[in-house]
Design a protein around this motif. Structure first.
Motif, PDB file in Angstrom:
ATOM      1  N   THR A   1      10.034   4.618   5.010  1.00  0.00           N
ATOM      2  CA  THR A   1       9.921   5.958   5.584  1.00  0.00           C
ATOM      3  C   THR A   1      11.265   6.678   5.530  1.00  0.00           C
ATOM      4  N   GLY A   2      12.340   5.947   5.831  1.00  0.00           N
ATOM      5  CA  GLY A   2      13.669   6.552   5.808  1.00  0.00           C
ATOM      6  C   GLY A   2      14.055   7.054   4.434  1.00  0.00           C
ATOM      7  N   ALA A   3      13.669   6.305   3.400  1.00  0.00           N
ATOM      8  CA  ALA A   3      14.014   6.707   2.036  1.00  0.00           C
ATOM      9  C   ALA A   3      13.180   7.879   1.557  1.00  0.00           C
ATOM     10  N   MET A   4      12.036   8.119   2.211  1.00  0.00           N
ATOM     11  CA  MET A   4      11.146   9.192   1.781  1.00  0.00           C
ATOM     12  C   MET A   4      10.960  10.241   2.877  1.00  0.00           C
ATOM     13  N   GLY A   5      11.922  10.279   3.797  1.00  0.00           N
ATOM     14  CA  GLY A   5      11.796  11.200   4.917  1.00  0.00           C
ATOM     15  C   GLY A   5      11.755  12.658   4.519  1.00  0.00           C
ATOM     16  N   HIS A   6      12.258  12.969   3.317  1.00  0.00           N
ATOM     17  CA  HIS A   6      12.272  14.359   2.857  1.00  0.00           C
ATOM     18  C   HIS A   6      10.936  14.767   2.242  1.00  0.00           C
ATOM     19  N   LEU A   7       9.996  13.804   2.118  1.00  0.00           N
ATOM     20  CA  LEU A   7       8.699  14.088   1.505  1.00  0.00           C
ATOM     21  C   LEU A   7       7.617  14.162   2.571  1.00  0.00           C
ATOM     22  N   VAL A   8       6.657  15.041   2.368  1.00  0.00           N
ATOM     23  CA  VAL A   8       5.476  15.108   3.238  1.00  0.00           C
ATOM     24  C   VAL A   8       4.381  14.317   2.549  1.00  0.00           C
ATOM     25  N   LEU A   9       4.057  13.157   3.108  1.00  0.00           N
ATOM     26  CA  LEU A   9       3.122  12.234   2.466  1.00  0.00           C
ATOM     27  C   LEU A   9       1.905  12.004   3.340  1.00  0.00           C
ATOM     28  N   PRO A  10       0.750  11.699   2.734  1.00  0.00           N
ATOM     29  CA  PRO A  10      -0.432  11.340   3.526  1.00  0.00           C
ATOM     30  C   PRO A  10      -0.146  10.117   4.396  1.00  0.00           C
ATOM     31  N   ASP A  11      -0.800  10.055   5.548  1.00  0.00           N
ATOM     32  CA  ASP A  11      -0.519   8.989   6.508  1.00  0.00           C
ATOM     33  C   ASP A  11      -0.747   7.594   5.934  1.00  0.00           C
ATOM     34  N   ASP A  12      -1.757   7.454   5.066  1.00  0.00           N
ATOM     35  CA  ASP A  12      -2.102   6.118   4.592  1.00  0.00           C
ATOM     36  C   ASP A  12      -1.346   5.698   3.332  1.00  0.00           C
ATOM     37  N   LEU A  13      -0.511   6.594   2.793  1.00  0.00           N
ATOM     38  CA  LEU A  13       0.153   6.257   1.537  1.00  0.00           C
ATOM     39  C   LEU A  13       1.123   5.091   1.711  1.00  0.00           C
ATOM     40  N   LEU A  14       1.930   5.112   2.780  1.00  0.00           N
ATOM     41  CA  LEU A  14       2.873   4.022   3.003  1.00  0.00           C
ATOM     42  C   LEU A  14       2.160   2.708   3.263  1.00  0.00           C
ATOM     43  N   ASP A  15       0.934   2.774   3.819  1.00  0.00           N
ATOM     44  CA  ASP A  15       0.154   1.547   4.027  1.00  0.00           C
ATOM     45  C   ASP A  15      -0.116   0.845   2.701  1.00  0.00           C
ATOM     46  N   ASN A  16      -0.298   1.633   1.641  1.00  0.00           N
ATOM     47  CA  ASN A  16      -0.557   1.066   0.321  1.00  0.00           C
ATOM     48  C   ASN A  16       0.733   0.789  -0.449  1.00  0.00           C
ATOM     49  N   LEU A  17       1.714   1.648  -0.241  1.00  0.00           N
ATOM     50  CA  LEU A  17       2.949   1.549  -1.012  1.00  0.00           C
ATOM     51  C   LEU A  17       3.828   0.387  -0.552  1.00  0.00           C
ATOM     52  N   GLY A  18       3.899   0.161   0.758  1.00  0.00           N
ATOM     53  CA  GLY A  18       4.763  -0.889   1.296  1.00  0.00           C
ATOM     54  C   GLY A  18       4.477  -2.271   0.730  1.00  0.00           C
ATOM     55  N   PRO A  19       3.224  -2.745   0.802  1.00  0.00           N
ATOM     56  CA  PRO A  19       2.916  -4.067   0.233  1.00  0.00           C
ATOM     57  C   PRO A  19       3.183  -4.135  -1.268  1.00  0.00           C
ATOM     58  N   ALA A  20       2.956  -3.020  -1.984  1.00  0.00           N
ATOM     59  CA  ALA A  20       3.167  -3.014  -3.427  1.00  0.00           C
ATOM     60  C   ALA A  20       4.647  -3.215  -3.757  1.00  0.00           C
ATOM     61  N   VAL A  21       5.520  -2.504  -3.038  1.00  0.00           N
ATOM     62  CA  VAL A  21       6.956  -2.647  -3.287  1.00  0.00           C
ATOM     63  C   VAL A  21       7.433  -4.030  -2.871  1.00  0.00           C
ATOM     64  N   GLY A  22       6.975  -4.503  -1.728  1.00  0.00           N
ATOM     65  CA  GLY A  22       7.388  -5.812  -1.232  1.00  0.00           C
ATOM     66  C   GLY A  22       6.988  -6.949  -2.141  1.00  0.00           C
ATOM     67  N   ALA A  23       5.890  -6.780  -2.870  1.00  0.00           N
ATOM     68  CA  ALA A  23       5.430  -7.835  -3.777  1.00  0.00           C
ATOM     69  C   ALA A  23       6.266  -7.896  -5.041  1.00  0.00           C
ATOM     70  N   GLY A  24       6.973  -6.799  -5.366  1.00  0.00           N
ATOM     71  CA  GLY A  24       7.775  -6.778  -6.586  1.00  0.00           C
ATOM     72  C   GLY A  24       6.930  -6.844  -7.834  1.00  0.00           C
ATOM     73  N   ARG A  25       5.673  -6.415  -7.734  1.00  0.00           N
ATOM     74  CA  ARG A  25       4.762  -6.460  -8.873  1.00  0.00           C
ATOM     75  C   ARG A  25       4.584  -5.063  -9.443  1.00  0.00           C
ATOM     76  N   SER A  26       3.730  -4.938 -10.456  1.00  0.00           N
ATOM     77  CA  SER A  26       3.535  -3.650 -11.118  1.00  0.00           C
ATOM     78  C   SER A  26       2.709  -2.695 -10.249  1.00  0.00           C
ATOM     79  N   ILE A  27       3.019  -1.406 -10.376  1.00  0.00           N
ATOM     80  CA  ILE A  27       2.334  -0.363  -9.614  1.00  0.00           C
ATOM     81  C   ILE A  27       1.921   0.747 -10.568  1.00  0.00           C
ATOM     82  N   LEU A  28       0.700   1.218 -10.436  1.00  0.00           N
ATOM     83  CA  LEU A  28       0.240   2.399 -11.170  1.00  0.00           C
ATOM     84  C   LEU A  28      -0.026   3.498 -10.161  1.00  0.00           C
ATOM     85  N   MET A  29       0.715   4.597 -10.270  1.00  0.00           N
ATOM     86  CA  MET A  29       0.457   5.769  -9.436  1.00  0.00           C
ATOM     87  C   MET A  29      -0.172   6.843 -10.314  1.00  0.00           C
TER      88      MET A  29
END
Length: 435
Positions: free
Chosen positions: A136-164
């Motif tokens: 959240t701190g790194a993206m505080g300048h962005l207005v994001l949907p509430d559930d986006l970080l719920d999906n993004l956090g596990p993806a980044v933490g896994a260090g695996r591939s992501i398709l946006m």
């Protein structure tokens, strides 16, 4: 904000020539070429240049002296504080020129690929642990949907591939950059690696951001020796490519003049992030690009080839982020989609978030809000495009109005008429061009 790791362990300093795990002839020739090209005379200066401890450098110099390739320029007395000077003998100069004809590489001693693999494991991107607050701190300048970080956090933490994926202009590139900022710690990048007697340069100042301080400067007078200085202490790398990406950019780059190799983009991104932006805009079809990544994504290793045709594997320890404006089913088959671990849709904002973004941009640009203009925008303009909002639109509209105000020499202000003029530049009407 910095991502938390299990602790990035520094590459250990080699203590002996045997610990180098490099061919003795290669090490000797790099010493001779470095002395020849850089005109170094003292062991301390040579050690700083080839990024080795003094003891090992002295051993290399002594071995070359025994072969008649290096000679001392003077004799030291017990009371002398200065260093012994060395120079290449005529035989040494001839050998240096012969070695340069085979490979122009000199300077920092390369790291054997087998040793580099061990360091990649010590600093793996998959060891990263990122909390919600850090993301959240790194993206505080962005207005994001509430559930986006719920999906993004596990993806980044896994260090695996992501398709946006999702419609253009809604912040996929900004989110990718936010992920990079959230990770925020440091790793060790080799200046060059060695495989089968060939040198592959890896460290690239354009891609890698070296840590400040003497520990990253091999020429510093007082070098810190907390780690093997054949590596550069860097921020985790981020490689960003877009429509210019081609398949051959993922292969080793051979320099026929220098007779050395340069690491491809994904190898330079090891331990960090590789962002493929605007997927679908490249000359090569998206399916072909994904097919090239199948083995790396599944097995955490990549296959490269030398000029001779010999193939070998290198570590693939990279968080790959694909970003596209196309629906995944339109550009990939199901087999390819299975290889991409996380798929996250990035939609445009709803009306409430759009107005919030508009207000934040206006405040940042020092553009006073005007209620009548906002009503005109919401009631007259957006119904023309079925009330489909995008994150880029507030910035575009406000910057257009600012340009008009500046051209006309008027204070920043917002009116329905200015909204109309800005809107006209955001879309191009469908019409036939008479030739």
């Amino acid at each position: 904000m910095q991502g938390q790791t299990a602790g990035v362990v520094a590459p250990p300093i080699p203590k002996t020539l045997a610990a180098m795990k490099l061919p003795p002839v290669m090490m000797r020739d790099i010493v001779l070429k470095t002395m020849f090209r850089m005109n170094v005379e003292h062991v301390s200066e040579l050690a700083a240049t080839i990024c080795l401890p003094m003891q090992i450098t002295q051993e290399l110099v002594d071995a070359a002296r025994q072969q008649g390739l290096i000679e001392a320029t003077g004799t030291l007395h017990a009371t002398s504080a200065s260093e012994m000077g060395y120079r290449l003998s005529e035989t040494g100069k001839a050998r240096a020129l012969d070695a340069l004809s085979q490979s122009e590489y000199y300077g920092a001693m390369p790291v054997p690929l087998s040793v580099y693999r061990e360091q990649v494991a010590r600093q793996s991107i998959r060891n990263i642990r990122i909390s919600r607050s850090q993301l959240t701190g790194a993206m505080g300048h962005l207005v994001l949907p509430d559930d986006l970080l719920d999906n993004l956090g596990p993806a980044v933490g896994a260090g695996r591939s992501i398709l946006m994926y999702g419609p253009p202009g809604n912040g996929k590139s900004s989110i990718s950059n936010g992920i990079r900022d959230a990770i925020g710690d440091r790793i060790y990048v080799p200046r060059a690696i060695e495989y089968s007697g060939q040198v592959i340069t890896v460290y690239d100042p354009i891609v890698h951001t070296a840590a400040t301080g003497a520990d990253s400067d091999p020429s510093a007078l007082r070098r810190r020796t907390r780690f093997d200085t054949r590596y550069v202490h860097c921020e985790r790398p981020t490689v960003v490519t877009g429509g210019e990406l081609t398949l051959d950019m993922l292969d080793l780059v051979y320099n026929p003049t220098a007779k050395t190799y340069q690491a491809p983009l994904q190898l330079k991104a090891t331990g960090g992030i590789f962002i493929v932006d605007d997927l679908g805009r490249q000359a090569d079809p998206p399916q072909a690009l994904i097919n090239r990544w199948i083995v790396p994504l599944e097995e955490s290793r990549d296959i490269l080839a030398l000029q001779s045709g010999e193939k070998f594997t290198v570590p693939f320890d990279t968080l790959v982020i694909f970003s596209t404006n196309f629906h995944p089913n339109k550009i990939f088959d199901q087999a390819a989609l299975r290889r991409i671990f996380f798929k996250i849709k990035i939609d445009g904002p709803n009306q409430k978030d759009f107005l919030r973004i508009f207000s934040l941009v206006a405040q940042k640009r020092k553009m006073p809000l005007d209620e009548a203009s906002l009503v005109h925008l919401m009631k007259q303009k957006y119904p023309q495009i079925d009330n489909i909002y995008a994150n880029y639109q507030p910035i575009f509209l406000i910057d257009q109005m600012i340009s008009i105000c500046e051209f006309e020499g008027k204070p920043y202000h917002m009116t329905p008429e200015l909204i109309d003029r800005a809107w006209a530049n955001m879309f191009v009407a469908e019409e036939d061009i008479v030739r």
